[in-house]
Each structure stands twice: as structure tokens, then as C-alpha cells.
Design a protein around this motif. Sequence first.
Motif, short mmCIF file in Angstrom:
data_model
loop_
_atom_site.label_atom_id
_atom_site.label_comp_id
_atom_site.label_asym_id
_atom_site.label_seq_id
_atom_site.Cartn_x
_atom_site.Cartn_y
_atom_site.Cartn_z
N PHE A 279 34.69 4.32 -90.23
CA PHE A 279 35.12 3.05 -90.82
C PHE A 279 33.97 2.50 -91.65
N ARG A 280 34.20 2.20 -92.91
CA ARG A 280 33.18 1.53 -93.71
C ARG A 280 32.99 0.10 -93.21
N LEU A 281 31.81 -0.44 -93.43
CA LEU A 281 31.60 -1.86 -93.15
C LEU A 281 32.58 -2.69 -93.98
N PRO A 282 33.04 -3.81 -93.47
CA PRO A 282 34.10 -4.57 -94.16
C PRO A 282 33.66 -5.35 -95.39
N THR A 283 32.37 -5.40 -95.66
CA THR A 283 31.84 -6.30 -96.70
C THR A 283 32.55 -6.15 -98.03
N LEU A 284 32.57 -4.94 -98.59
CA LEU A 284 33.10 -4.75 -99.93
C LEU A 284 34.60 -5.03 -99.97
N ALA B 283 30.80 -1.63 -84.67
CA ALA B 283 31.21 -0.59 -83.72
C ALA B 283 32.15 -1.17 -82.67
N HIS B 284 31.85 -2.38 -82.21
CA HIS B 284 32.71 -3.02 -81.21
C HIS B 284 34.10 -3.30 -81.78
N ALA B 285 34.15 -3.79 -83.01
CA ALA B 285 35.44 -4.09 -83.64
C ALA B 285 36.26 -2.83 -83.85
N VAL B 286 35.58 -1.74 -84.23
CA VAL B 286 36.29 -0.47 -84.43
C VAL B 286 36.87 0.03 -83.11
N ALA B 287 36.10 -0.11 -82.04
CA ALA B 287 36.55 0.36 -80.73
C ALA B 287 37.83 -0.34 -80.29
N MET B 288 38.07 -1.54 -80.79
CA MET B 288 39.26 -2.31 -80.39
C MET B 288 40.54 -1.78 -81.04
N VAL B 289 40.41 -1.01 -82.13
CA VAL B 289 41.61 -0.55 -82.85
C VAL B 289 41.79 0.97 -82.81
N TYR C 73 40.11 -4.55 -89.79
CA TYR C 73 40.06 -3.40 -88.88
C TYR C 73 41.45 -2.86 -88.59
N SER C 74 42.43 -3.71 -88.46
CA SER C 74 43.80 -3.24 -88.23
C SER C 74 44.33 -2.52 -89.47
N VAL C 75 44.08 -3.10 -90.64
CA VAL C 75 44.53 -2.50 -91.89
C VAL C 75 43.86 -1.14 -92.10
N THR C 76 42.57 -1.09 -91.86
CA THR C 76 41.83 0.16 -92.06
C THR C 76 42.29 1.24 -91.09
N ALA C 77 42.51 0.87 -89.84
CA ALA C 77 42.98 1.84 -88.86
C ALA C 77 44.33 2.42 -89.27
N GLN C 78 45.22 1.57 -89.75
CA GLN C 78 46.53 2.05 -90.17
C GLN C 78 46.42 2.96 -91.39
N ALA C 79 45.55 2.58 -92.33
CA ALA C 79 45.37 3.40 -93.54
C ALA C 79 44.78 4.76 -93.20
N LEU C 80 43.82 4.79 -92.29
CA LEU C 80 43.20 6.05 -91.89
C LEU C 80 44.21 6.95 -91.18
N ARG C 81 45.04 6.37 -90.33
CA ARG C 81 46.05 7.16 -89.63
C ARG C 81 47.08 7.72 -90.60
N THR C 82 47.51 6.89 -91.53
CA THR C 82 48.50 7.33 -92.50
C THR C 82 47.97 8.47 -93.36
N GLY C 83 46.68 8.40 -93.72
CA GLY C 83 46.07 9.43 -94.53
C GLY C 83 45.53 10.61 -93.75
#
Length: 372
Positions: A100-105, A244-250, A80-90
Motif C-alpha cells: 500500500f502506498r502512503l496516502p499522501t499523494l 502499517a496499522h491502518a493497512v492491517a485493519m483492511v 485504505y478501504s478504497v485501496t484495498a478494494q482496488a488492489l483486490r480487483t486488480g
Amino acid sequence: MSPRPPFWLAEPSRYAALSQPRARIAAALLALLLLATLLALASPGPPPVSHTPASRADDQRDVMLYETIVQGIRAGGDYYSVTAQALRTGDYPMRPFVTFRLPTLAVVQAALPRLATIALLYALVAGVGYAWYLRLGGVFNRPAPRLIALALLASGLMAFVQSDLIAFHEIWGGLLIALSLAVRREDKWIEAVAIGLIAMLIRENAALYVGVMVLFALAEGRRREAIGWAATLGVLAIVVALHAHAVAMVVRETDPASPGWAGLLGFGFFVKTMQISTALDLAPLWIAAPLVGLALFGWSAWRSPLALRALGVFTAYALLLALFGRTDTFYWGLMIAPTLLIGLAFAPDGLRDLIAAAREPRRKIIVTRVTR
């Protein structure tokens, strides 16, 4: 009126025994469908791809985003931290949480070497091909049409054998839906349900496929199967709530929000996505569009419960794309691209039977008075 002998199919098509009035109504609906596919000529589409190495960042922006996330997790980062940073950068939207996609893949790919992931993709493609080879056994009255159907399946898998798309969630989701459809039988549905659950955990809009399977199971009186499919939706609901809860934290209040998904681009946009997602991309749109319509018609012609389920799935995703798709979400069409064109193999029987039934002369009843 008895059904006509089949042309390619081992059994008469769904249109073989239609009465003349119903056949004419069906023929009119088919004509409307084919005309509606030409709306794709006026429908917006994604920006053209340049195919030059220097433009890869623009051509495959989303793919590079997902690759960056996988690399970040490999380096020890939290998803979630990595994805948040990548989304902000892009400069991607980060609200609501479904951006945010589900983290599975990403987590699975980060745990595997790239070559292992590519091998897994090709194995899944091969599994889809083999499953449909078995599923189409006995459907046709000779080998040649079966081979044509498998070639049409291959033309739908064109995008799915590109190793540079392994981080794209729809690639895996579409293959898993195709595999689930192929292995599902009246007396053997647990495997299909399990595969459907995996598809949803990779790409949550696979829930549309599972929802259609629930409805068909209920309509056919298969209560246990319906409960099985519905249970996977319950699992997904729990996973999405935790996600959704994990996304809300970042996510921060200053992070950008999505413009929404009410694209309302219409049926023509769905047709265009099917062209882009399959080998029909090699043909001009004015040829490819009616072929999409004929593929849908072909699925309706095959007299099989599987055909009706597949047609229901295609219809559901057509509505999704027509109502909620945007030009930059055309890749949703990949969720059904592998199997759609197989319907063209069923179309010859359906067209012949429909035309014959529509032209069938009405039987005249002659009353003769006998005077004694």
C-alpha cells in the motif's frame, strides 16, 4: 604537478592533479565501469509498451490503479478501504503493508481538480529546472556548457512532463529529490531537508536519499544538518507505523502476499532502468548504456561536495535496483532520473584530465657526481 587549465568547468576537475599511478588506476576503473554498463544488453526489462489506446490497461496498469484510488476518494471513500478494494480487483499483492502506498499523494490529488494537479506538476518541473539553472551558475567557464547541462537535465525530465502519469508516486518523488539536491547548500540546508521529507511522505523509498544525506553530513562534520535529516527519518518512521496499522485493519489473511523484492537482477538492470526513464530511451541500448556510465563518471569529476552527494545518491539507488528490483519495479529509477545525465556535462573535463594524467611521463632524477 599543478592542475591543468579547465576545458568546460570553471575550476579544474577532480582528476586534474592526480599522479600517474592513481590516474591509471582511475582509468582502469572507468574502463571496468563502461564494460559493466554493457551488462544491460543481457539484462531483463519490463514488457514492451504497445502505445495503442486499446492496450492502455496493460501498458499503464499501475497508473490506472492509482487513478482508480484517487477517484474512489473523490467519491467519498476512505483511502485504505478504497485501496484495498482496488488492489483486490486488480489481483495485486496486499501483504506486507508496503504494498500500500502512503496516502499522501492520493488524498491531495483527490482534494484538487485534475487540471490543478497537472499545473502543480508542471510548476514543480519548472522549479526543478530553475533551481538547477541557479545551482550550475559559475560551474562552467562559459554559457554554452551550462546550456548543455540544462538540456541534459531536460532529457532526464522527459517522463516527468507526461500529464497521464500524475498519479504515479515516483514522478513526484523524483522531482522532489532533484529539487532538494539543487537547493541544498553548506549554509542553507533546511529547505532541502523539508523537501526531502515531503518526498518521503509521497514515496517512502525516498528515505534512501535522506539516509545518504545524513551520512554525508556526518562525514563532513555538519552535525546540525545531520540531525535535521535524521529527524525527518524519525517522522517517516512514525508515519509508516501508523500506516502499517491502518493497512492491517483492511487486509485479510486470504489476500495475496508479495513475491518479495530480492530480484538480484544486477548492475545491468540499473543501467537499463536509466535508459527507460530518460531520453536515452530514444537511442539503442548499446549506445545508451555507456552514456549512463559516463554520466556517473562525470559526477565524480566535478570537484564539488554536491557532486559527491549526488554520486552517493545514484550509487544507493543503483544498489537498490540491482539487488531488490524486479522487472515490474523498473520505475524505481525515476527517483534519480532527472539529474543523472547532467553528469555528461562534467565528463569532458574529467576524461581529458584523466587521460593526460595517466600519460604524464615520470620525471627522471639525474644524479651527477662532481669530482674535484
